[in-house]
Write a protein that holds these residues in place. Structure first.
Motif, short mmCIF file in Angstrom:
data_model
loop_
_atom_site.label_atom_id
_atom_site.label_comp_id
_atom_site.label_asym_id
_atom_site.label_seq_id
_atom_site.Cartn_x
_atom_site.Cartn_y
_atom_site.Cartn_z
N GLU A 1 0.67 1.07 -1.22
CA GLU A 1 1.01 2.49 -1.10
C GLU A 1 0.22 3.01 0.09
O GLU A 1 -0.83 2.47 0.42
CB GLU A 1 0.59 3.27 -2.36
CG GLU A 1 1.47 3.02 -3.58
CD GLU A 1 2.82 3.73 -3.51
OE1 GLU A 1 3.08 4.42 -2.50
OE2 GLU A 1 3.60 3.58 -4.46
N SER B 1 7.24 0.21 -3.18
CA SER B 1 7.25 1.58 -2.64
C SER B 1 8.02 1.57 -1.32
O SER B 1 8.16 0.52 -0.67
CB SER B 1 5.81 2.05 -2.40
OG SER B 1 5.24 1.26 -1.37
N LYS B 2 8.52 2.74 -0.96
CA LYS B 2 9.22 2.85 0.33
C LYS B 2 8.26 2.46 1.46
O LYS B 2 8.63 1.79 2.41
CB LYS B 2 9.75 4.28 0.51
CG LYS B 2 10.54 4.44 1.80
CD LYS B 2 11.15 5.83 1.91
CE LYS B 2 11.94 6.01 3.21
NZ LYS B 2 11.25 5.64 4.42
N CYS C 1 5.88 0.34 1.37
CA CYS C 1 5.72 -1.11 1.42
C CYS C 1 6.92 -1.77 2.11
O CYS C 1 6.77 -2.64 2.98
CB CYS C 1 5.54 -1.65 0.01
SG CYS C 1 5.27 -3.42 -0.06
N ASN D 1 3.38 -3.73 -10.46
CA ASN D 1 4.24 -2.73 -9.80
C ASN D 1 5.51 -3.42 -9.33
O ASN D 1 5.63 -3.74 -8.13
CB ASN D 1 3.49 -2.10 -8.62
CG ASN D 1 2.37 -1.19 -9.06
OD1 ASN D 1 2.59 -0.20 -9.75
ND2 ASN D 1 1.16 -1.55 -8.68
N THR E 1 2.16 -5.77 -2.31
CA THR E 1 2.60 -4.42 -2.64
C THR E 1 1.54 -3.43 -2.14
O THR E 1 0.34 -3.76 -2.11
CB THR E 1 2.76 -4.23 -4.16
OG1 THR E 1 1.52 -4.56 -4.79
CG2 THR E 1 3.87 -5.10 -4.71
#
Ligand code: AMP
Ligand code: MG
Length: 426
Positions: free
Chosen positions: A221, A263-264, A266, A259, A219
């Motif tokens: 960001e 995230s977009k 990722c 998490n 994961t």
């Protein structure tokens, strides 16, 4: 073949043999259809009437004659007939001996089949020759030419222009960018001159029977410090070192806990979608599956296990992702991941180039990335392809990094989100 090419070969032939008589040299070269290596070998086997005692054979660059007229009279041999059909790129990048070094107490595995040895194919460790047997089988392997001759030829290759190199590449099956081709050519001839056989790399002994290439995805960001990267893809690409091929693959996604929503950034980076991790087991379960998979292949179990090592691109998979994940999952760090082969590091060392990423390494080898970059399994497959090239080029792959010695400064991005204290699994 052009006169220029013949002059080039003649000059190299004289450099390497010390022979001064141009007519004699041309006669020998013609006899061997202008194959430089065959002609040099013939001379060193005594056909040319000299031996390799170079202290008594002064090497002289003969500059006061014109070879053109003599060379012009040579038959128009088709040089492509002379192409070496070996699948080898024989060389190493240093003058360090890399050939058949038998280290006492260290099991090393002969790649391929020694021309004078029994067939060592198959993956059963018991079928390999004992050290003693190997040593006796290796006796015919004597140095046929001196290091000085090889040194001279290497120096010659160093000075070659790209056109001259291209000319010599036409004799061999050598690819890659200029740096790599130069080194490959040098070592191709070095080994051929030394061992007088078409594929001397088949006699190099390796340390491990299997190499397992791993490349975690986690994961992430965009540009966020102290982010707790959780492993979301655990791929393994297994190389059989003796066969020099990829023989197996393992791949599993892992469900992140801290998490759980990707995230977009990722998903865009790795191609891993939310539903793939939602339905995946946790890292702890995946680690268990990995160990079962390794055990089934006799790579981890202590009894009769094969020798194997993990390999990565850089230190980060283990020093950063696995270490952090073990802490986040409150599990001990696996013993089998305490030492590994950093292929990026080995690549730079072996080919004498700067450390670089997967795409650049592939490009240097004349290859392109196969699949989707940042997909763990595709990254691992491409790293394995780089490992295979190293093996084919005669690089002995052995541990070159460990959890204890890895330089933390080389850990990029988000590297300060876990401390260094790790518990090792017994
Ligand atoms: P890679 O093997 O290059 O695909 O990278 C492994 C992991 O490093 C990825 O799954 C991400 O978690 C992280 N990563 C790679 N590149 C970046 C980046 N540009 N920004 C943040 N994280 C990254
Ligand atoms: Mg990757």
């Amino acid at each position: 073949m052009s006169n220029e090419s013949r002059e080039q070969i003649l000059s190299d032939f004289q450099d390497c043999t010390g022979l001064e008589n141009v007519e004699e040299c041309i006669a020998i070269l013609q006899q061997h259809e202008w194959s430089l290596m065959d002609a040099i070998q013939a001379v060193h086997e005594g056909i040319g009437g000299i031996n390799d005692n170079e202290s008594t054979v002064p090497v002289q660059h003969t500059t006061n004659y014109s070879t053109s007229s003599i060379v012009n009279n040579t038959t128009n041999q088709n040089i492509s007939n002379n192409k070496r059909q070996s699948d080898s790129n024989e060389f190493d990048d240093t003058d360090q001996p890399r050939i058949i070094k038998t280290i006492p107490g260290n099991q090393r595995i002969a790649i391929g089949t020694h021309p004078t040895a029994e067939n060592t194919s198959g993956t059963d460790a018991n079928s390999f020759l004992t050290e003693e047997q190997r040593l006796s089988k290796q006796k015919p392997m004597i140095h046929q030419v001196s290091q000085k001759t090889i040194g001279k030829f290497s120096a010659r290759i160093n000075q070659m222009t790209s056109e001259q190199l291209d000319f010599y590449f036409s004799f061999t099956i050598i690819s890659g960018d200029m740096d790599i081709r130069r080194i490959r050519l040098k070592h191709y001839y070095k080994y051929e001159l030394t061992f007088q056989c078409k594929n001397p790399l088949t006699m190099i002994e390796q340390q491990f029977e299997y190499i397992a290439v791993v490349d975690f995805e986690a994961t992430c960001e965009d540009q966020q410090d102290n982010y707790q990267n959780e492993i979301i893809e655990f791929p393994i690409v297994l190389i059989n070192v003796q066969q020099q091929t990829i023989v197996d693959k393992f791949q599993s996604y892992c469900r992140p806990i801290i998490n759980p929503i990707l995230s977009k950034f990722c998903t865009d980076l790795t191609g891993i979608e939310q539903h793939q991790v939602d339905s995946a087991p946790t890292f702890v379960e995946v680690l268990h599956n990995v160990e079962t998979w390794l055990n089934e292949r006799k790579l981890l179990l202590p009894a009769n296990k094969h020798t194997f090592a993990f390999a990565t691109d850089g230190p980060w998979d283990f020093t950063k992702f696995l270490q952090l994940q073990c802490q986040l999952s409150s599990i001990p760090y696996p013993q089998w991941a305490t030492e590994w082969i950093d292929l990026r590091k080995e690549f730079a060392h072996f080919y004498s180039v700067k450390r670089c990423g997967i795409n650049k390494m592939l490009a240097k080898l004349g290859l392109t990335f196969d699949g989707r970059p940042h997909s763990g399994i595709d990254d691992a497959t491409n790293i394995a392809r780089i490992g295979l090239e190293l093996l084919k080029d005669g690089c002995i792959l052995s541990f070159n990094d460990s959890i204890h010695s890895s330089d933390p400064k080389s850990t990029p991005r988000n590297n300060n989100n876990y401390d260094d204290s790790i518990v090792f699994k017994n």
